[in-house]
Design a protein around this motif. Structure first.
Motif, PDB file in Angstrom:
ATOM      1  N   UNK A  10      39.707  37.699  28.104  1.00 53.33           N
ATOM      2  CA  UNK A  10      40.968  37.955  28.787  1.00 53.33           C
ATOM      3  C   UNK A  10      41.214  37.255  30.101  1.00 53.33           C
ATOM      4  N   UNK A  11      41.638  38.005  31.058  1.00 53.48           N
ATOM      5  CA  UNK A  11      42.191  37.465  32.289  1.00 53.48           C
ATOM      6  C   UNK A  11      41.111  37.168  33.325  1.00 53.48           C
ATOM      7  N   UNK A  13      41.867  34.843  35.648  1.00 52.94           N
ATOM      8  CA  UNK A  13      42.614  34.290  36.760  1.00 52.94           C
ATOM      9  C   UNK A  13      42.571  35.184  37.987  1.00 52.94           C
ATOM     10  N   UNK A  17      41.522  34.091  41.625  1.00 52.49           N
ATOM     11  CA  UNK A  17      42.474  34.157  42.737  1.00 52.49           C
ATOM     12  C   UNK A  17      41.945  34.974  43.900  1.00 52.49           C
ATOM     13  N   UNK A  20      39.513  32.847  45.707  1.00 56.47           N
ATOM     14  CA  UNK A  20      40.289  31.811  46.391  1.00 56.47           C
ATOM     15  C   UNK A  20      40.882  32.358  47.697  1.00 56.47           C
ATOM     16  N   UNK A  21      41.420  33.588  47.633  1.00 59.81           N
ATOM     17  CA  UNK A  21      42.021  34.184  48.843  1.00 59.81           C
ATOM     18  C   UNK A  21      40.971  34.433  49.916  1.00 59.81           C
ATOM     19  N   UNK A  46      37.704  42.056  30.313  1.00 59.53           N
ATOM     20  CA  UNK A  46      38.729  43.039  29.974  1.00 59.53           C
ATOM     21  C   UNK A  46      38.739  43.145  28.463  1.00 59.53           C
ATOM     22  N   UNK A  47      39.429  44.153  27.964  1.00 56.67           N
ATOM     23  CA  UNK A  47      39.559  44.287  26.519  1.00 56.67           C
ATOM     24  C   UNK A  47      38.449  45.120  25.916  1.00 56.67           C
ATOM     25  N   UNK A 178      39.288  42.976  42.418  1.00 55.74           N
ATOM     26  CA  UNK A 178      40.218  41.843  42.593  1.00 55.74           C
ATOM     27  C   UNK A 178      41.676  42.286  42.568  1.00 55.74           C
ATOM     28  N   UNK A 179      41.919  43.568  42.224  1.00 49.19           N
ATOM     29  CA  UNK A 179      43.288  44.092  42.167  1.00 49.19           C
ATOM     30  C   UNK A 179      43.445  45.293  43.080  1.00 49.19           C
ATOM     31  N   UNK A 185      39.156  43.695  48.396  1.00 46.87           N
ATOM     32  CA  UNK A 185      38.761  42.437  49.038  1.00 46.87           C
ATOM     33  C   UNK A 185      37.480  42.616  49.846  1.00 46.87           C
TER      34      UNK A 185
END
Lengths: 194, 252
Positions: A10-11, A13, A17, A20-21, A46-47, A178-179, A185
């Motif tokens: 899955x995700x 990204x 990200x 990266x931040x 995920x999944x 990450x979310x 963070x």
């Protein structure tokens, strides 16, 4: 350099990200040499756990992951497949954490998947340096790891479960740092600084 | 226990944020990334971006916007609008979306839910249902932003969507959307009994009390709103404080 294990789950990204931040250097990879040279390793996911475990086995990376002595962080299903076994597809997992992964049973005020922000308690690791008990992080999962000697954070949805696990250099978080805004963070930053 | 969520919804057309009043009149209210970051700072639990572009060019703009959002925003976000295939879903996942909403396309081809959920997991799939309570006392599912009626009934469609792989249900009452008269709490409460996935209430919030009611009597897990936030009538931070004062668990 942080290696994010690329095993077609899955995700990826959002993990990229987040790094990266934070200005961290990272690479998405399934190359054993790159993983060996990395300072830190992240196993996202995920999944479905049994599919994730099958995909990971297909990369042939499992034995070398088990031998790593650098900090490794499994996220969500990445954490679940570091446990002994998952009910999702009745799959034997990597057996790093001494925990079994079970399905939440839905009840009138207990929706499944467990989706949203929930509090962390019983924080017991440098991974949570600067994080107060009660801090909110974002979860989305239908299966959970029960409490065990490797539990380093708990959350409650119906019953108490492992929000995070640790065994030696291996860490796992059920939530998505990450979310999870500023708290997430900080947790990722703490991991990078291990 | 998990906190109730407050989710601002941003309608995007050709890369710019707009708000539809009953989906008809549109007014430009700014940059999607900046507005999203503002809401995240204000305490939004998640964001929803709906692409209402009609053109292929607008769709491409939206995909690159999703990439930008995922770069800059550190809370979950859902994207929707015009997703009609596994390819569309894959494109948005690869751009960094955490979840997608399906509406009209899922009604036209329910197996699309299975295909996307099997590939990317249930947590990726939010099924949006627009329904209207007709004089026959039945909630009829509508598509195309409420313009077309279908034979489907709200509760059975919600159950089917769940069994096919929906991870959440976002329900909008077309009788209430844009009226700012509150939500149909009874219908929401029944929906919570019919399915076990989280329910997001949308369409109708005019006041804090409306949101309190749908999260308590309506048993919704999250409230989604647009205009009350976009026009600054109440800040998300104040709203969450007031919910907390009423003993509703929110992430503060």
């Amino acid at each position: 350099m942080i290696a994010i294990i690329d095993y077609k789950t899955g995700n990826l990204r959002s993990v990229e990200n987040a790094l990266y931040r934070l200005g961290a250097e990272f690479r998405l990879t399934a190359d054993p040499e790159e993983i060996r040279d990395a300072t830190h390793v992240i196993l996202p996911g995920v999944g479905n756990a049994s599919e994730a475990m099958a995909n990971l086995r297909e990369t042939g990376l499992v034995p070398s992951l088990l031998r790593l002595r650098k900090p490794v962080l499994g996220i969500c299903v990445g954490m679940q497949i570091m446990c002994r076994h998952s009910e999702e597809g009745d799959v034997e997992c990597m057996g790093i954490f001494d925990a079994f992964v079970k399905k939440f049973v839905a009840a009138p005020d207990l929706k499944v998947p467990h989706t949203g922000w929930n509090n962390l308690s019983n924080l017991e690791s440098k991974l949570f340096r600067g994080i107060d008990s009660g801090a909110f992080v974002y979860f989305v999962h239908s299966y959970y790891a029960g409490l065990c000697p490797d539990t380093i954070a708990t959350a409650r949805q119906g019953e108490m479960f492992s929000a995070a696990l640790k065994y030696e250099n291996f860490y796992g978080v059920q939530f998505h740092p990450e979310k999870s805004g500023a708290v997430g963070e900080r947790i990722i930053k703490n991991f990078i600084e291990l | 226990m998990v906190a109730k969520r407050i989710i601002p919804c941003l309608d995007v057309k050709d890369g710019r944020t707009v708000k539809g009043i009953n989906f008809e009149q549109l007014r430009d209210v700014g940059s999607p990334v900046e507005l999203g970051k503002f809401y995240a700072r204000e305490g939004a639990d998640e964001l929803v971006y709906l692409d209402i572009s009609a053109s292929a060019e607008g769709r491409r703009t939206f995909t690159s916007l999703v990439e930008q959002i995922s770069h800059e925003i550190n809370i979950p976000f859902t994207v929707g609008g015009g997703i009609s295939s596994l390819d569309d879903a894959s494109r948005l996942l690869n751009a960094g979306a955490d979840k997608i909403t399906l509406n009209t396309a899922a009604v036209a081809d329910p197996a699309l839910i299975d295909r996307i959920a099997t590939r990317y997991g249930r947590q990726f799939v939010v099924i949006a249902i627009d329904a209207r309570l007709e004089e026959d006392g039945i909630w009829h599912v509508t598509t195309h932003g409420g313009r077309r009626s279908t034979d489907l009934e709200l509760f059975s469609w919600a159950r089917e969507a769940e069994s096919r792989g929906a991870g959440e249900i976002l329900f909008t009452s077309m009788n209430h959307d844009g009226t700012r008269q509150g939500y149909p709490c009874e219908a929401f409460a029944r929906l919570s009994e019919e399915v076990s996935v989280p329910i997001i209430a949308s369409g109708g919030a005019g006041s804090v009390d409306d949101i309190v009611r749908v999260l308590t009597e309506g048993r919704a897990d999250a409230a989604l709103a647009a205009s009350i936030f976009h026009y600054g009538e109440i800040s998300i931070r104040d709203l969450k404080r007031q919910l907390s004062d009423k003993n509703i668990k929110v992430a503060l």
